[in-house]
Design a protein around this motif. Structure first.
Motif, PDB file in Angstrom:
ATOM      1  N   PHE A  87      -7.515   3.818   4.592  1.00 57.67           N
ATOM      2  CA  PHE A  87      -6.642   4.161   3.472  1.00 57.67           C
ATOM      3  C   PHE A  87      -7.297   3.784   2.147  1.00 57.67           C
ATOM      4  O   PHE A  87      -7.350   4.589   1.215  1.00 57.67           O
ATOM      5  CB  PHE A  87      -5.295   3.453   3.635  1.00 57.67           C
ATOM      6  CG  PHE A  87      -4.329   3.716   2.518  1.00 57.67           C
ATOM      7  CD1 PHE A  87      -3.688   4.942   2.411  1.00 57.67           C
ATOM      8  CD2 PHE A  87      -4.047   2.739   1.580  1.00 57.67           C
ATOM      9  CE1 PHE A  87      -2.791   5.190   1.383  1.00 57.67           C
ATOM     10  CE2 PHE A  87      -3.150   2.973   0.548  1.00 57.67           C
ATOM     11  CZ  PHE A  87      -2.518   4.201   0.447  1.00 57.67           C
ATOM     12  N   GLU A  88      -7.799   2.566   2.048  1.00 60.01           N
ATOM     13  CA  GLU A  88      -8.455   2.107   0.816  1.00 60.01           C
ATOM     14  C   GLU A  88      -9.687   2.956   0.508  1.00 60.01           C
ATOM     15  O   GLU A  88      -9.938   3.296  -0.651  1.00 60.01           O
ATOM     16  CB  GLU A  88      -8.852   0.627   0.947  1.00 60.01           C
ATOM     17  CG  GLU A  88      -7.682  -0.327   0.939  1.00 60.01           C
ATOM     18  CD  GLU A  88      -7.093  -0.515  -0.441  1.00 60.01           C
ATOM     19  OE1 GLU A  88      -7.809  -0.331  -1.441  1.00 60.01           O
ATOM     20  OE2 GLU A  88      -5.900  -0.848  -0.516  1.00 60.01           O
ATOM     21  N   THR A  89     -10.461   3.303   1.512  1.00 62.68           N
ATOM     22  CA  THR A  89     -11.644   4.138   1.323  1.00 62.68           C
ATOM     23  C   THR A  89     -11.245   5.522   0.811  1.00 62.68           C
ATOM     24  O   THR A  89     -11.870   6.050  -0.117  1.00 62.68           O
ATOM     25  CB  THR A  89     -12.439   4.265   2.642  1.00 62.68           C
ATOM     26  OG1 THR A  89     -12.838   2.947   3.058  1.00 62.68           O
ATOM     27  CG2 THR A  89     -13.663   5.137   2.476  1.00 62.68           C
ATOM     28  N   ALA A  90     -10.207   6.095   1.375  1.00 66.93           N
ATOM     29  CA  ALA A  90      -9.726   7.406   0.930  1.00 66.93           C
ATOM     30  C   ALA A  90      -9.204   7.344  -0.504  1.00 66.93           C
ATOM     31  O   ALA A  90      -9.452   8.257  -1.294  1.00 66.93           O
ATOM     32  CB  ALA A  90      -8.637   7.918   1.867  1.00 66.93           C
ATOM     33  N   GLN A  91      -8.518   6.254  -0.842  1.00 64.26           N
ATOM     34  CA  GLN A  91      -7.984   6.094  -2.204  1.00 64.26           C
ATOM     35  C   GLN A  91      -9.125   6.008  -3.215  1.00 64.26           C
ATOM     36  O   GLN A  91      -9.053   6.594  -4.275  1.00 64.26           O
ATOM     37  CB  GLN A  91      -7.118   4.823  -2.295  1.00 64.26           C
ATOM     38  CG  GLN A  91      -5.857   4.872  -1.477  1.00 64.26           C
ATOM     39  CD  GLN A  91      -4.876   5.882  -2.008  1.00 64.26           C
ATOM     40  OE1 GLN A  91      -4.879   7.036  -1.609  1.00 64.26           O
ATOM     41  NE2 GLN A  91      -4.034   5.454  -2.911  1.00 64.26           N
ATOM     42  N   ARG A  92     -10.160   5.265  -2.878  1.00 64.03           N
ATOM     43  CA  ARG A  92     -11.315   5.130  -3.780  1.00 64.03           C
ATOM     44  C   ARG A  92     -12.057   6.457  -3.935  1.00 64.03           C
ATOM     45  O   ARG A  92     -12.521   6.796  -5.019  1.00 64.03           O
ATOM     46  CB  ARG A  92     -12.269   4.065  -3.279  1.00 64.03           C
ATOM     47  CG  ARG A  92     -11.757   2.677  -3.529  1.00 64.03           C
ATOM     48  CD  ARG A  92     -12.812   1.626  -3.234  1.00 64.03           C
ATOM     49  NE  ARG A  92     -12.128   0.375  -2.955  1.00 64.03           N
ATOM     50  CZ  ARG A  92     -12.096  -0.225  -1.776  1.00 64.03           C
ATOM     51  NH1 ARG A  92     -12.744   0.303  -0.761  1.00 64.03           N
ATOM     52  NH2 ARG A  92     -11.451  -1.336  -1.613  1.00 64.03           N
ATOM     53  N   TRP A 105       0.844  -1.192   0.000  1.00 66.34           N
ATOM     54  CA  TRP A 105       0.000   0.000   0.000  1.00 66.34           C
ATOM     55  C   TRP A 105       0.879   1.240   0.000  1.00 66.34           C
ATOM     56  O   TRP A 105       1.074   1.871   1.043  1.00 66.34           O
ATOM     57  CB  TRP A 105      -0.904   0.021   1.236  1.00 66.34           C
ATOM     58  CG  TRP A 105      -1.931  -1.044   1.269  1.00 66.34           C
ATOM     59  CD1 TRP A 105      -3.103  -1.079   0.591  1.00 66.34           C
ATOM     60  CD2 TRP A 105      -1.892  -2.251   2.045  1.00 66.34           C
ATOM     61  NE1 TRP A 105      -3.790  -2.225   0.889  1.00 66.34           N
ATOM     62  CE2 TRP A 105      -3.068  -2.962   1.782  1.00 66.34           C
ATOM     63  CE3 TRP A 105      -0.963  -2.790   2.941  1.00 66.34           C
ATOM     64  CZ2 TRP A 105      -3.357  -4.184   2.374  1.00 66.34           C
ATOM     65  CZ3 TRP A 105      -1.241  -4.001   3.519  1.00 66.34           C
ATOM     66  CH2 TRP A 105      -2.427  -4.692   3.240  1.00 66.34           C
ATOM     67  N   PHE A 115      -0.228   8.487   4.931  1.00 63.29           N
ATOM     68  CA  PHE A 115      -1.643   8.627   5.280  1.00 63.29           C
ATOM     69  C   PHE A 115      -1.813   8.585   6.797  1.00 63.29           C
ATOM     70  O   PHE A 115      -2.515   9.419   7.367  1.00 63.29           O
ATOM     71  CB  PHE A 115      -2.452   7.516   4.612  1.00 63.29           C
ATOM     72  CG  PHE A 115      -3.907   7.518   4.962  1.00 63.29           C
ATOM     73  CD1 PHE A 115      -4.784   8.400   4.346  1.00 63.29           C
ATOM     74  CD2 PHE A 115      -4.416   6.633   5.902  1.00 63.29           C
ATOM     75  CE1 PHE A 115      -6.141   8.402   4.664  1.00 63.29           C
ATOM     76  CE2 PHE A 115      -5.752   6.623   6.232  1.00 63.29           C
ATOM     77  CZ  PHE A 115      -6.622   7.523   5.610  1.00 63.29           C
ATOM     78  N   GLY A 119       2.068   4.811   0.185  1.00 64.14           N
ATOM     79  CA  GLY A 119       1.423   5.987   0.754  1.00 64.14           C
ATOM     80  C   GLY A 119       0.740   5.733   2.080  1.00 64.14           C
ATOM     81  O   GLY A 119       0.243   6.659   2.715  1.00 64.14           O
ATOM     82  N   LEU A 120       0.737   4.491   2.543  1.00 65.07           N
ATOM     83  CA  LEU A 120       0.051   4.132   3.794  1.00 65.07           C
ATOM     84  C   LEU A 120       0.649   4.859   5.000  1.00 65.07           C
ATOM     85  O   LEU A 120      -0.079   5.403   5.820  1.00 65.07           O
ATOM     86  CB  LEU A 120       0.103   2.616   4.011  1.00 65.07           C
ATOM     87  CG  LEU A 120      -0.661   2.078   5.209  1.00 65.07           C
ATOM     88  CD1 LEU A 120      -2.159   2.259   5.001  1.00 65.07           C
ATOM     89  CD2 LEU A 120      -0.343   0.608   5.417  1.00 65.07           C
ATOM     90  N   ALA A 135     -10.777   9.411  -3.720  1.00 60.21           N
ATOM     91  CA  ALA A 135      -9.946  10.351  -4.471  1.00 60.21           C
ATOM     92  C   ALA A 135      -9.945  10.053  -5.962  1.00 60.21           C
ATOM     93  O   ALA A 135      -9.639  10.913  -6.770  1.00 60.21           O
ATOM     94  CB  ALA A 135      -8.522  10.322  -3.941  1.00 60.21           C
ATOM     95  N   ALA A 136     -10.280   8.823  -6.319  1.00 60.20           N
ATOM     96  CA  ALA A 136     -10.232   8.417  -7.739  1.00 60.20           C
ATOM     97  C   ALA A 136     -11.421   8.910  -8.530  1.00 60.20           C
ATOM     98  O   ALA A 136     -12.403   9.313  -8.141  1.00 60.20           O
ATOM     99  CB  ALA A 136     -10.166   6.900  -7.837  1.00 60.20           C
TER     100      ALA A 136
END
Length: 66
Positions: A58-63, A32, A38, A34-35, A65-66
């Motif tokens: 982290f995964e929720t924030a990445q999604r 991951w 973050f 950037g973890l 931002a996309a």
């Protein structure tokens, strides 16, 4: 990727608890990117207690931002 449980740092800031802790962040960074950044960007009072919660956020924030 396993470490013994821990709950605080020398400076008293909260750390991740469980089988995967702050000690494992460099290795987790390979999966991951950037973890760690973050986690450190989160206010100390809002940091997750567990690695699983950290990855979920982290995964929720990445999604988002996309």
């Amino acid at each position: 990727m396993f470490a013994s449980p821990t709950t605080s740092t020398a400076c008293g800031a909260p750390r991740l608890r469980g089988f995967i802790t702050d000690v494992d962040l460099p290795e987790a960074e390979l999966v991951w990117p950037g973890l760690h950044a973050f986690l450190t960007a989160l206010p100390a009072a809002d940091r997750p207690d567990t690695f699983l919660d950290l990855v979920w956020r982290f995964e929720t924030a990445q999604r988002s931002a996309a």
